[in-house]
Design a protein around this motif. Structure first.
Motif, PDB file in Angstrom:
ATOM      1  N   ARG A  48      -5.417  -4.418   1.207  1.00 25.63           N
ATOM      2  CA  ARG A  48      -3.998  -4.344   0.871  1.00 25.63           C
ATOM      3  C   ARG A  48      -3.177  -3.985   2.107  1.00 25.63           C
ATOM      4  O   ARG A  48      -3.561  -3.117   2.903  1.00 25.63           O
ATOM      5  CB  ARG A  48      -3.750  -3.281  -0.209  1.00 25.63           C
ATOM      6  CG  ARG A  48      -4.528  -3.506  -1.514  1.00 25.63           C
ATOM      7  CD  ARG A  48      -4.050  -4.750  -2.240  1.00 25.63           C
ATOM      8  NE  ARG A  48      -4.797  -4.981  -3.466  1.00 25.63           N
ATOM      9  CZ  ARG A  48      -4.403  -4.571  -4.667  1.00 25.63           C
ATOM     10  NH1 ARG A  48      -3.297  -3.874  -4.788  1.00 25.63           N
ATOM     11  NH2 ARG A  48      -5.123  -4.842  -5.734  1.00 25.63           N
ATOM     12  N   ASP A  95      -1.947  -9.353   0.289  1.00 27.00           N
ATOM     13  CA  ASP A  95      -3.388  -9.465   0.455  1.00 27.00           C
ATOM     14  C   ASP A  95      -3.702  -9.601   1.938  1.00 27.00           C
ATOM     15  O   ASP A  95      -3.157 -10.472   2.625  1.00 27.00           O
ATOM     16  CB  ASP A  95      -3.907 -10.682  -0.301  1.00 27.00           C
ATOM     17  CG  ASP A  95      -5.399 -10.860  -0.131  1.00 27.00           C
ATOM     18  OD1 ASP A  95      -6.164 -10.173  -0.812  1.00 27.00           O
ATOM     19  OD2 ASP A  95      -5.797 -11.689   0.719  1.00 27.00           O
ATOM     20  N   LYS A 100      -0.984 -13.436   0.981  1.00 30.69           N
ATOM     21  CA  LYS A 100      -0.289 -13.663  -0.290  1.00 30.69           C
ATOM     22  C   LYS A 100       0.391 -12.380  -0.758  1.00 30.69           C
ATOM     23  O   LYS A 100      -0.209 -11.304  -0.730  1.00 30.69           O
ATOM     24  CB  LYS A 100      -1.271 -14.131  -1.351  1.00 30.69           C
ATOM     25  CG  LYS A 100      -0.644 -14.335  -2.725  1.00 30.69           C
ATOM     26  CD  LYS A 100      -1.699 -14.716  -3.757  1.00 30.69           C
ATOM     27  CE  LYS A 100      -1.073 -14.861  -5.137  1.00 30.69           C
ATOM     28  NZ  LYS A 100      -2.087 -15.208  -6.172  1.00 30.69           N
ATOM     29  N   GLN A 101       1.655 -12.498  -1.158  1.00 30.98           N
ATOM     30  CA  GLN A 101       2.351 -11.334  -1.700  1.00 30.98           C
ATOM     31  C   GLN A 101       1.825 -11.044  -3.098  1.00 30.98           C
ATOM     32  O   GLN A 101       1.852 -11.893  -3.977  1.00 30.98           O
ATOM     33  CB  GLN A 101       3.857 -11.584  -1.740  1.00 30.98           C
ATOM     34  CG  GLN A 101       4.643 -10.399  -2.274  1.00 30.98           C
ATOM     35  CD  GLN A 101       6.135 -10.612  -2.202  1.00 30.98           C
ATOM     36  OE1 GLN A 101       6.690 -10.837  -1.125  1.00 30.98           O
ATOM     37  NE2 GLN A 101       6.801 -10.571  -3.347  1.00 30.98           N
ATOM     38  N   LEU A 102       1.340  -9.815  -3.297  1.00 24.41           N
ATOM     39  CA  LEU A 102       0.761  -9.427  -4.582  1.00 24.41           C
ATOM     40  C   LEU A 102       1.802  -8.832  -5.514  1.00 24.41           C
ATOM     41  O   LEU A 102       1.747  -9.046  -6.718  1.00 24.41           O
ATOM     42  CB  LEU A 102      -0.388  -8.444  -4.349  1.00 24.41           C
ATOM     43  CG  LEU A 102      -1.537  -8.966  -3.474  1.00 24.41           C
ATOM     44  CD1 LEU A 102      -2.583  -7.875  -3.261  1.00 24.41           C
ATOM     45  CD2 LEU A 102      -2.165 -10.207  -4.090  1.00 24.41           C
ATOM     46  N   TRP A 103       2.710  -8.055  -4.971  1.00 23.09           N
ATOM     47  CA  TRP A 103       3.800  -7.531  -5.775  1.00 23.09           C
ATOM     48  C   TRP A 103       4.944  -7.028  -4.894  1.00 23.09           C
ATOM     49  O   TRP A 103       4.777  -6.832  -3.687  1.00 23.09           O
ATOM     50  CB  TRP A 103       3.343  -6.442  -6.753  1.00 23.09           C
ATOM     51  CG  TRP A 103       2.504  -5.304  -6.229  1.00 23.09           C
ATOM     52  CD1 TRP A 103       1.151  -5.173  -6.357  1.00 23.09           C
ATOM     53  CD2 TRP A 103       2.952  -4.126  -5.521  1.00 23.09           C
ATOM     54  NE1 TRP A 103       0.729  -3.996  -5.778  1.00 23.09           N
ATOM     55  CE2 TRP A 103       1.817  -3.333  -5.268  1.00 23.09           C
ATOM     56  CE3 TRP A 103       4.189  -3.673  -5.092  1.00 23.09           C
ATOM     57  CZ2 TRP A 103       1.892  -2.117  -4.590  1.00 23.09           C
ATOM     58  CZ3 TRP A 103       4.269  -2.453  -4.408  1.00 23.09           C
ATOM     59  CH2 TRP A 103       3.132  -1.701  -4.177  1.00 23.09           C
ATOM     60  N   THR A 149      -1.280  -1.178  -8.148  1.00 26.32           N
ATOM     61  CA  THR A 149      -0.833  -2.295  -8.982  1.00 26.32           C
ATOM     62  C   THR A 149       0.672  -2.499  -8.900  1.00 26.32           C
ATOM     63  O   THR A 149       1.204  -3.445  -9.474  1.00 26.32           O
ATOM     64  CB  THR A 149      -1.220  -2.077 -10.453  1.00 26.32           C
ATOM     65  OG1 THR A 149      -0.427  -1.011 -11.007  1.00 26.32           O
ATOM     66  CG2 THR A 149      -2.689  -1.746 -10.594  1.00 26.32           C
TER      67      THR A 149
END
Length: 226
Positions: A48, A95, A100-103, A149
């Motif tokens: 992350r 990630d 990649k944007q996770l949130w 999360t």
């Protein structure tokens, strides 16, 4: 790379055989666009990557800047710009393998307390992570604990923090169950260093300082186990 200047707060990576040169095509694994602006550094835990960003919003009439003092005299930095727009303050997660944007979490959306330098923005402080949670600091706009999360668990409030109209730039530092926060302000009349409980964001302790406005980040040094 869990916080400002790395695992030992000295800017030195323990990793070996890292690349020493970069270009658009050389030694770049991925590149991802980020909305808004920011001067914070990314922090890394496992796979992350965490980062903060400031997205400017609509103008709002009626803003009045806080009054500042330097050397006992009223002062407004000539390079400050009024905080007469709304701002959305973001904490983002990517990630590490793919970019990649996770949130993306907006932890604050509204008017800013103080002005900021014309070349700067409100995403200045580097977040910190303990491998389970990430902590982000925005001065008068609050300090935040977020799980991996993207759920915001609490907001810590240390009140008005005067930055001489330049922006809050001190990064929070984790120590055991506490988040160490520095707030040196204007002439030093209201400067302090404090610790927020990582459990619930309440103030564990707060110590006054007589140091005029600074933008430094606290450094933890282990001396004989202390």
């Amino acid at each position: 790379w869990p916080g400002w200047r790395g695992p030992n707060q000295n800017g030195i990576s323990p990793l070996k055989d890292l690349p020493l040169t970069w270009s658009d095509k050389e030694n770049v694994a991925w590149k991802t666009a980020v909305a808004g602006k920011g001067l914070s550094s990314p922090v890394v835990s496992g796979k992350r990557v965490f980062l903060t960003a400031d997205v400017i919003g609509d103008p709002v009439e009626g803003y009045v800047a806080p009054k500042h003092k330097v050397f006992g005299r009223p002062f407004r930095n000539p390079d400050s710009v009024p905080a007469n727009n709304k701002h959305a303050l973001h904490v983002l997660c990517f990630d590490a393998d793919s970019g990649k944007q996770l949130w993306d979490r907006v932890v604050y959306d509204g008017m800013m307390y103080d002005e900021v330098h014309k070349t700067s923005n409100y995403a200045l402080a580097t977040p910190a992570t303990d491998g389970k949670f990430v902590y982000a600091g925005f001065g008068a706009e609050g300090f935040y604990k977020i799980d991996f999360t993207g759920k915001v668990l609490w907001k810590g409030d240390l009140g008005k923090i005067d930055t001489v109209g330049l922006g809050y730039g001190s990064s929070p530092v984790l120590f055991e169950d506490k988040l160490i926060v520095l707030a040196d302000q204007d002439d030093g009349d209201h400067s302090f260093i404090a610790a927020l409980s990582t459990k619930d964001g309440t103030v564990a302790w707060k110590t006054a300082r007589t140091v005029p406005g600074t933008f430094t980040t606290p450094v933890l040094i282990d001396i004989d186990g202390r």
